[in-house]
Design an enzyme around this catalytic site. Structure first.
Site, PDB file in Angstrom:
ATOM      1  N   GLY A  11      -5.542   6.128  -6.061  1.00 30.27           N
ATOM      2  CA  GLY A  11      -5.828   5.356  -7.281  1.00 30.27           C
ATOM      3  C   GLY A  11      -7.154   4.626  -7.157  1.00 30.27           C
ATOM      4  O   GLY A  11      -7.282   3.475  -7.562  1.00 30.27           O
ATOM      5  N   ARG A  14     -10.203   3.113 -10.447  1.00 28.58           N
ATOM      6  CA  ARG A  14     -10.358   1.878 -11.240  1.00 28.58           C
ATOM      7  C   ARG A  14      -9.590   0.735 -10.573  1.00 28.58           C
ATOM      8  O   ARG A  14      -8.874   0.938  -9.583  1.00 28.58           O
ATOM      9  CB  ARG A  14      -9.897   2.061 -12.696  1.00 28.58           C
ATOM     10  CG  ARG A  14      -8.416   2.352 -12.864  1.00 28.58           C
ATOM     11  CD  ARG A  14      -8.099   2.566 -14.356  1.00 28.58           C
ATOM     12  NE  ARG A  14      -6.800   3.164 -14.556  1.00 28.58           N
ATOM     13  CZ  ARG A  14      -5.666   2.492 -14.761  1.00 28.58           C
ATOM     14  NH1 ARG A  14      -5.684   1.174 -14.773  1.00 28.58           N
ATOM     15  NH2 ARG A  14      -4.532   3.125 -14.953  1.00 28.58           N
ATOM     16  N   ASN A  88      -2.794   2.515  -2.537  1.00 29.72           N
ATOM     17  CA  ASN A  88      -3.049   1.531  -3.598  1.00 29.72           C
ATOM     18  C   ASN A  88      -2.392   1.897  -4.925  1.00 29.72           C
ATOM     19  O   ASN A  88      -1.937   1.017  -5.647  1.00 29.72           O
ATOM     20  CB  ASN A  88      -4.569   1.407  -3.785  1.00 29.72           C
ATOM     21  CG  ASN A  88      -4.935   0.730  -5.081  1.00 29.72           C
ATOM     22  OD1 ASN A  88      -4.825  -0.482  -5.213  1.00 29.72           O
ATOM     23  ND2 ASN A  88      -5.350   1.528  -6.072  1.00 29.72           N
ATOM     24  N   SER A 142       3.338  -6.296  -3.416  1.00 35.12           N
ATOM     25  CA  SER A 142       3.251  -7.374  -4.388  1.00 35.12           C
ATOM     26  C   SER A 142       4.277  -8.432  -4.019  1.00 35.12           C
ATOM     27  O   SER A 142       5.360  -8.107  -3.506  1.00 35.12           O
ATOM     28  CB  SER A 142       3.572  -6.826  -5.782  1.00 35.12           C
ATOM     29  OG  SER A 142       3.784  -7.879  -6.681  1.00 35.12           O
ATOM     30  N   TYR A 157       9.727  -2.452 -11.062  1.00 37.76           N
ATOM     31  CA  TYR A 157       8.549  -2.676 -10.223  1.00 37.76           C
ATOM     32  C   TYR A 157       8.924  -3.488  -8.984  1.00 37.76           C
ATOM     33  O   TYR A 157       8.541  -3.146  -7.859  1.00 37.76           O
ATOM     34  CB  TYR A 157       7.492  -3.400 -11.047  1.00 37.76           C
ATOM     35  CG  TYR A 157       6.189  -3.690 -10.333  1.00 37.76           C
ATOM     36  CD1 TYR A 157       5.190  -2.714 -10.241  1.00 37.76           C
ATOM     37  CD2 TYR A 157       5.942  -4.943  -9.770  1.00 37.76           C
ATOM     38  CE1 TYR A 157       3.989  -2.992  -9.611  1.00 37.76           C
ATOM     39  CE2 TYR A 157       4.742  -5.222  -9.136  1.00 37.76           C
ATOM     40  CZ  TYR A 157       3.771  -4.245  -9.057  1.00 37.76           C
ATOM     41  OH  TYR A 157       2.580  -4.518  -8.426  1.00 37.76           O
ATOM     42  N   LYS A 161       8.602  -2.311  -5.052  1.00 41.34           N
ATOM     43  CA  LYS A 161       7.739  -2.937  -4.042  1.00 41.34           C
ATOM     44  C   LYS A 161       8.567  -3.463  -2.863  1.00 41.34           C
ATOM     45  O   LYS A 161       8.102  -3.459  -1.727  1.00 41.34           O
ATOM     46  CB  LYS A 161       6.893  -4.044  -4.673  1.00 41.34           C
ATOM     47  CG  LYS A 161       5.841  -3.527  -5.672  1.00 41.34           C
ATOM     48  CD  LYS A 161       4.800  -2.627  -5.026  1.00 41.34           C
ATOM     49  CE  LYS A 161       3.629  -2.327  -5.964  1.00 41.34           C
ATOM     50  NZ  LYS A 161       2.604  -1.439  -5.376  1.00 41.34           N
TER      51      LYS A 161
HETATM   52  N1  LIG Z   1      -3.190  -6.424 -10.626  1.00 35.33           N
HETATM   53  C1  LIG Z   1      -2.342  -7.264 -10.042  1.00 35.33           C
HETATM   54  O1  LIG Z   1      -2.230  -8.455 -10.407  1.00 35.33           O
HETATM   55  C2  LIG Z   1      -1.497  -6.793  -8.878  1.00 35.33           C
HETATM   56  C3  LIG Z   1      -0.668  -7.746  -8.260  1.00 35.33           C
HETATM   57  C4  LIG Z   1       0.095  -7.351  -7.156  1.00 35.33           C
HETATM   58  C5  LIG Z   1       0.005  -6.038  -6.705  1.00 35.33           C
HETATM   59  N2  LIG Z   1      -0.802  -5.130  -7.344  1.00 35.33           N
HETATM   60  C6  LIG Z   1      -0.863  -3.771  -6.803  1.00 35.33           C
HETATM   61  O2  LIG Z   1      -2.223  -3.427  -6.577  1.00 35.33           O
HETATM   62  C7  LIG Z   1      -2.371  -1.997  -6.708  1.00 35.33           C
HETATM   63  C8  LIG Z   1      -3.500  -1.676  -7.672  1.00 35.33           C
HETATM   64  O3  LIG Z   1      -3.165  -2.259  -8.915  1.00 35.33           O
HETATM   65  P1  LIG Z   1      -4.197  -2.416 -10.115  1.00 35.33           P
HETATM   66  O4  LIG Z   1      -3.945  -3.755 -10.712  1.00 35.33           O
HETATM   67  O5  LIG Z   1      -5.569  -2.042  -9.697  1.00 35.33           O
HETATM   68  O6  LIG Z   1      -3.594  -1.327 -11.113  1.00 35.33           O
HETATM   69  P2  LIG Z   1      -4.271  -0.480 -12.289  1.00 35.33           P
HETATM   70  O7  LIG Z   1      -5.500  -1.169 -12.784  1.00 35.33           O
HETATM   71  O8  LIG Z   1      -3.184  -0.187 -13.239  1.00 35.33           O
HETATM   72  O9  LIG Z   1      -4.725   0.859 -11.525  1.00 35.33           O
HETATM   73  C9  LIG Z   1      -3.758   1.704 -10.998  1.00 35.33           C
HETATM   74  C10 LIG Z   1      -4.426   2.864 -10.314  1.00 35.33           C
HETATM   75  O10 LIG Z   1      -3.382   3.708  -9.805  1.00 35.33           O
HETATM   76  C11 LIG Z   1      -3.609   5.025 -10.296  1.00 35.33           C
HETATM   77  N3  LIG Z   1      -2.366   5.800 -10.397  1.00 35.33           N
HETATM   78  C12 LIG Z   1      -1.265   5.543 -11.146  1.00 35.33           C
HETATM   79  N4  LIG Z   1      -0.357   6.504 -10.965  1.00 35.33           N
HETATM   80  C13 LIG Z   1      -0.875   7.372 -10.054  1.00 35.33           C
HETATM   81  C14 LIG Z   1      -0.421   8.571  -9.445  1.00 35.33           C
HETATM   82  N5  LIG Z   1       0.765   9.119  -9.752  1.00 35.33           N
HETATM   83  N6  LIG Z   1      -1.228   9.188  -8.552  1.00 35.33           N
HETATM   84  C15 LIG Z   1      -2.424   8.674  -8.234  1.00 35.33           C
HETATM   85  N7  LIG Z   1      -2.944   7.560  -8.811  1.00 35.33           N
HETATM   86  C16 LIG Z   1      -2.158   6.918  -9.696  1.00 35.33           C
HETATM   87  C17 LIG Z   1      -4.302   4.830 -11.636  1.00 35.33           C
HETATM   88  O11 LIG Z   1      -4.925   6.053 -12.001  1.00 35.33           O
HETATM   89  P3  LIG Z   1      -5.244   6.421 -13.575  1.00 35.33           P
HETATM   90  O12 LIG Z   1      -6.570   5.799 -13.887  1.00 35.33           O
HETATM   91  O13 LIG Z   1      -5.263   7.904 -13.554  1.00 35.33           O
HETATM   92  O14 LIG Z   1      -4.114   5.851 -14.385  1.00 35.33           O
HETATM   93  C18 LIG Z   1      -5.264   3.712 -11.269  1.00 35.33           C
HETATM   94  O15 LIG Z   1      -6.366   4.252 -10.553  1.00 35.33           O
HETATM   95  C19 LIG Z   1      -1.001  -1.482  -7.145  1.00 35.33           C
HETATM   96  O16 LIG Z   1      -0.286  -1.046  -6.025  1.00 35.33           O
HETATM   97  C20 LIG Z   1      -0.334  -2.714  -7.734  1.00 35.33           C
HETATM   98  O17 LIG Z   1       1.059  -2.619  -7.715  1.00 35.33           O
HETATM   99  C21 LIG Z   1      -1.550  -5.487  -8.401  1.00 35.33           C
END
Ligand SMILES: NC(=O)c1ccc[n+]([C@@H]2O[C@H](COP(=O)([O-])OP(=O)(O)OC[C@H]3O[C@@H](n4cnc5c(N)ncnc54)[C@H](OP(=O)(O)O)[C@@H]3O)[C@@H](O)[C@H]2O)c1
Length: 234
Positions: A11, A14, A88, A142, A157, A161
């Site tokens: 992932g 982005r 990720n 998370s 979710y 996690k």
């Molecule tokens: N943002 C927060 O506040 C937060 C807090 C705690 C933990 N996290 C964790 O941090 C990590 C990144 O989160 P984020 O906020 O950057 O999320 P995001 O902006 O929604 O980005 C998710 C990424 O994962 C990719 N993805 C989704 N399904 C996939 C699959 N089947 N195979 C490969 N890639 C896939 C997406 O690709 P596409 O572009 O193709 O959709 C995108 O690149 C995640 O594990 C999330 O649970 C985030």
């Protein structure tokens, strides 16, 4: 090139994943950006300017075994080693669900991506590290998965996690004494598509929390759960 360390981020096109790719490339890693959509990944690499010269973009859907096997072959044929795996990619912060009425088809999809995706990646990529007796695996988790502080919100979710945290302990226990450190890291609440606009942290801050577990010394912790280098309760 032979001595250069190789990192892979799922992932990576982005959000926090792209910031991890940027920070790894800045540290001099040859960085493999996994992207479900190859064109989105290529556009993301262009957005990184000259750093893109040390970034490979590969199609990688962690719910799809074929793309994972292709990624493994890419790593083997191109570099013959992998030093860092950042699991990720994740989906579905399901704040729209309540636990009693949650759509379990959707929950199954969440588990498939958020738990089995990193597990598939570990199975494909950790043999490189175990063979070299060296490596770092970071499972991006998370606080929503902390059983110590868990509430009713986002049930699919949160459970995914918590299960990823359990997988982290299993992988770390298996790799103990084999030179590979495996940790779960929370990036904090970060402004991304998943985190939303009111999140207080930038993607760079979230990625820095994750890269702390990449930079660990060989005698660093394994099988832990951290944010910004500080332990979180399971
Ligand atoms: N943002 C927060 O506040 C937060 C807090 C705690 C933990 N996290 C964790 O941090 C990590 C990144 O989160 P984020 O906020 O950057 O999320 P995001 O902006 O929604 O980005 C998710 C990424 O994962 C990719 N993805 C989704 N399904 C996939 C699959 N089947 N195979 C490969 N890639 C896939 C997406 O690709 P596409 O572009 O193709 O959709 C995108 O690149 C995640 O594990 C999330 O649970 C985030």
């Amino acid at each position: 090139m032979v001595n250069q360390k190789i990192a892979l981020v799922t992932g990576g096109n982005r959000g926090i994943g792209l910031a991890c790719v940027r920070q790894l490339a800045q540290r001099g890693y040859q960085t493999i950006m996994g992207s479900r959509d190859l064109e989105l990944g290529r556009a993301a690499r262009i957005s990184l300017g000259p750093l893109g010269d040390n970034i490979d973009v590969i199609p990688l859907d962690i719910a799809n075994r074929k793309t994972i096997e292709d990624a493994r072959l890419f790593v083997m044929e191109q570099y013959g080693r992998l030093d860092i795996l950042i699991n990720n990619a994740a989906i579905h912060y399901d704040s729209w669900h309540n636990v009693v009425q949650a759509d379990l088809e959707e929950v199954a999809l969440t588990l498939d991506v958020n738990l089995l995706g990193p597990w598939r990646m570990a199975q494909a990529m950790m043999p490189f590290m175990l063979k070299a007796r060296s490596g770092r695996v970071v499972n991006v988790s998370s606080e929503a998965g902390s059983m110590a502080t868990m509430d009713a919100a986002a049930p699919g979710y949160g459970v995914s996690k918590a299960a990823l945290n359990a997988l982290t302990i299993k992988l770390a226990a298996f790799s103990r004494e084999k030179g590979v450190l495996v940790n779960a890291v929370c990036p904090g609440w970060v402004q991304t598509q998943m985190g939303g606009e009111s999140a207080p942290r930038s993607v760079e801050e979230g990625a820095a929390s994750i890269l702390w577990a990449v930079d660990l010394p060989d005698d660093g912790p394994s099988g832990g759960f951290f944010c910004d280098g500080k332990p979180l309760p399971w």
